[in-house]
Design a protein around this motif. Structure first.
Motif, mmCIF file in Angstrom:
data_model
loop_
_atom_site.group_PDB
_atom_site.id
_atom_site.type_symbol
_atom_site.label_atom_id
_atom_site.label_comp_id
_atom_site.label_asym_id
_atom_site.label_seq_id
_atom_site.Cartn_x
_atom_site.Cartn_y
_atom_site.Cartn_z
ATOM 1 N N ARG A 2 4.979 4.226 1.402
ATOM 2 C CA ARG A 2 4.427 4.338 0.407
ATOM 3 C C ARG A 2 4.175 2.829 0.208
ATOM 4 O O ARG A 2 3.431 2.322 -0.965
ATOM 5 C CB ARG A 2 4.991 4.767 -0.847
ATOM 6 N N ALA A 3 4.621 1.884 0.962
ATOM 7 C CA ALA A 3 4.625 0.515 0.410
ATOM 8 C C ALA A 3 4.807 -0.376 1.932
ATOM 9 O O ALA A 3 5.466 0.065 2.887
ATOM 10 C CB ALA A 3 5.649 -0.169 -0.391
ATOM 11 N N PHE A 4 4.393 -1.648 2.106
ATOM 12 C CA PHE A 4 4.613 -2.466 3.204
ATOM 13 C C PHE A 4 5.961 -3.126 2.729
ATOM 14 O O PHE A 4 5.966 -3.532 1.760
ATOM 15 C CB PHE A 4 3.149 -3.349 3.193
ATOM 16 N N PRO A 5 6.712 -3.682 3.779
ATOM 17 C CA PRO A 5 7.674 -4.414 3.711
ATOM 18 C C PRO A 5 7.302 -5.894 3.249
ATOM 19 O O PRO A 5 6.237 -6.343 3.245
ATOM 20 C CB PRO A 5 8.421 -4.313 5.199
ATOM 21 N N PRO A 6 8.417 -6.593 2.548
ATOM 22 C CA PRO A 6 8.039 -7.864 2.320
ATOM 23 C C PRO A 6 7.882 -8.882 3.540
ATOM 24 O O PRO A 6 8.323 -8.495 4.483
ATOM 25 C CB PRO A 6 9.484 -8.307 1.680
ATOM 26 N N PHE A 43 -4.892 3.468 4.442
ATOM 27 C CA PHE A 43 -4.375 3.796 3.118
ATOM 28 C C PHE A 43 -5.640 3.559 2.366
ATOM 29 O O PHE A 43 -6.455 2.840 2.386
ATOM 30 C CB PHE A 43 -3.112 2.815 2.830
ATOM 31 N N ALA A 44 -5.414 4.099 0.952
ATOM 32 C CA ALA A 44 -6.187 3.685 -0.037
ATOM 33 C C ALA A 44 -5.726 2.952 -0.936
ATOM 34 O O ALA A 44 -4.405 3.044 -1.269
ATOM 35 C CB ALA A 44 -6.644 5.264 -0.569
ATOM 36 N N LEU A 50 -7.912 -4.797 -5.711
ATOM 37 C CA LEU A 50 -8.566 -5.496 -4.545
ATOM 38 C C LEU A 50 -9.872 -6.448 -4.609
ATOM 39 O O LEU A 50 -9.947 -7.655 -3.815
ATOM 40 C CB LEU A 50 -8.946 -4.581 -3.305
ATOM 41 N N ASP A 51 -10.639 -6.232 -5.669
ATOM 42 C CA ASP A 51 -11.608 -6.851 -6.043
ATOM 43 C C ASP A 51 -11.253 -8.455 -6.365
ATOM 44 O O ASP A 51 -12.334 -9.113 -6.317
ATOM 45 C CB ASP A 51 -12.532 -6.246 -7.181
ATOM 46 N N ALA A 52 -10.109 -8.645 -6.545
ATOM 47 C CA ALA A 52 -9.654 -9.966 -7.004
ATOM 48 C C ALA A 52 -9.602 -10.830 -5.840
ATOM 49 O O ALA A 52 -9.314 -12.236 -5.895
ATOM 50 C CB ALA A 52 -8.216 -10.053 -7.703
ATOM 51 N N TYR A 53 -9.670 -10.312 -4.709
ATOM 52 C CA TYR A 53 -9.268 -10.854 -3.539
ATOM 53 C C TYR A 53 -10.960 -11.035 -2.500
ATOM 54 O O TYR A 53 -11.088 -9.766 -2.306
ATOM 55 C CB TYR A 53 -8.358 -10.316 -2.444
ATOM 56 N N PRO A 54 -11.315 -12.126 -2.432
ATOM 57 C CA PRO A 54 -12.584 -11.995 -1.564
ATOM 58 C C PRO A 54 -12.291 -11.597 -0.133
ATOM 59 O O PRO A 54 -11.176 -12.159 0.422
ATOM 60 C CB PRO A 54 -13.194 -13.186 -1.583
ATOM 61 N N ASN A 77 1.227 -3.518 -3.161
ATOM 62 C CA ASN A 77 1.664 -2.078 -2.873
ATOM 63 C C ASN A 77 1.695 -1.034 -4.029
ATOM 64 O O ASN A 77 1.383 0.215 -4.050
ATOM 65 C CB ASN A 77 3.508 -2.275 -2.719
ATOM 66 N N ALA A 78 1.872 -1.565 -5.200
ATOM 67 C CA ALA A 78 1.571 -0.725 -6.533
ATOM 68 C C ALA A 78 -0.041 -0.230 -6.543
ATOM 69 O O ALA A 78 -0.021 0.863 -7.360
ATOM 70 C CB ALA A 78 2.270 -1.731 -7.767
ATOM 71 N N ALA A 79 -0.696 -0.717 -5.939
ATOM 72 C CA ALA A 79 -2.149 -0.478 -6.241
ATOM 73 C C ALA A 79 -2.493 0.621 -5.083
ATOM 74 O O ALA A 79 -3.768 0.937 -5.170
ATOM 75 C CB ALA A 79 -3.062 -1.745 -6.096
ATOM 76 N N ILE A 80 -1.504 0.539 -4.134
ATOM 77 C CA ILE A 80 -1.942 1.604 -3.112
ATOM 78 C C ILE A 80 -1.718 3.063 -3.808
ATOM 79 O O ILE A 80 -0.967 3.429 -4.654
ATOM 80 C CB ILE A 80 -0.796 1.518 -1.989
ATOM 81 N N ILE A 81 -2.834 4.027 -3.338
ATOM 82 C CA ILE A 81 -3.093 5.075 -3.617
ATOM 83 C C ILE A 81 -2.604 6.261 -2.711
ATOM 84 O O ILE A 81 -3.362 6.250 -1.539
ATOM 85 C CB ILE A 81 -4.476 5.338 -4.024
ATOM 86 N N GLY A 82 -1.499 7.000 -2.931
ATOM 87 C CA GLY A 82 -1.167 7.898 -2.023
ATOM 88 C C GLY A 82 -0.142 7.223 -1.061
ATOM 89 O O GLY A 82 0.667 6.320 -1.379
#
Length: 91
Positions: A2-6, A43-44, A50-54, A77-82
């Motif tokens: 569910r998340a990428f590691p630090p 991942f979704a 994500l729009d905050a990052y060009p 990671n908190a913005a990842i869906i699923g």
């Protein structure tokens, strides 16, 4: 998963790429020789986050990626869906 590691101390940026073909190239051609294995994930993510990052051009239209500062990874990671799924692996 569910998340990428630090990120490690020598990894100040997280680089999610925009295409599976580019991810395969990185995993196969860079990660395998460097560490013995490479993985491609899918991942979704919330588009509004994500729009905050060009999108960054890392060597042509086929090599596009986002540059997420390591300190922003928890919010990413908190913005990842699923779930994050491994779609290709190179042992």
């Amino acid at each position: 998963m569910r998340a990428f590691p630090p990120r490690l101390p020598d990894q100040p940026i997280f680089y999610p790429v925009t295409s599976e073909a580019y991810a395969v190239k990185i995993a196969r051609d860079w990660n395998v020789p460097a560490s013995g294995a490479g993985f491609v994930t899918r991942f979704a993510i919330d588009k509004a986050y994500l729009d905050a990052y060009p999108i960054q051009d890392a060597g042509g239209r086929d090599h596009q990626e986002y540059w997420i500062p390591a300190e922003d990874l928890p919010a990413f990671n908190a913005a990842i869906i699923g779930l994050i799924e491994v779609v290709v692996s190179f042992p």
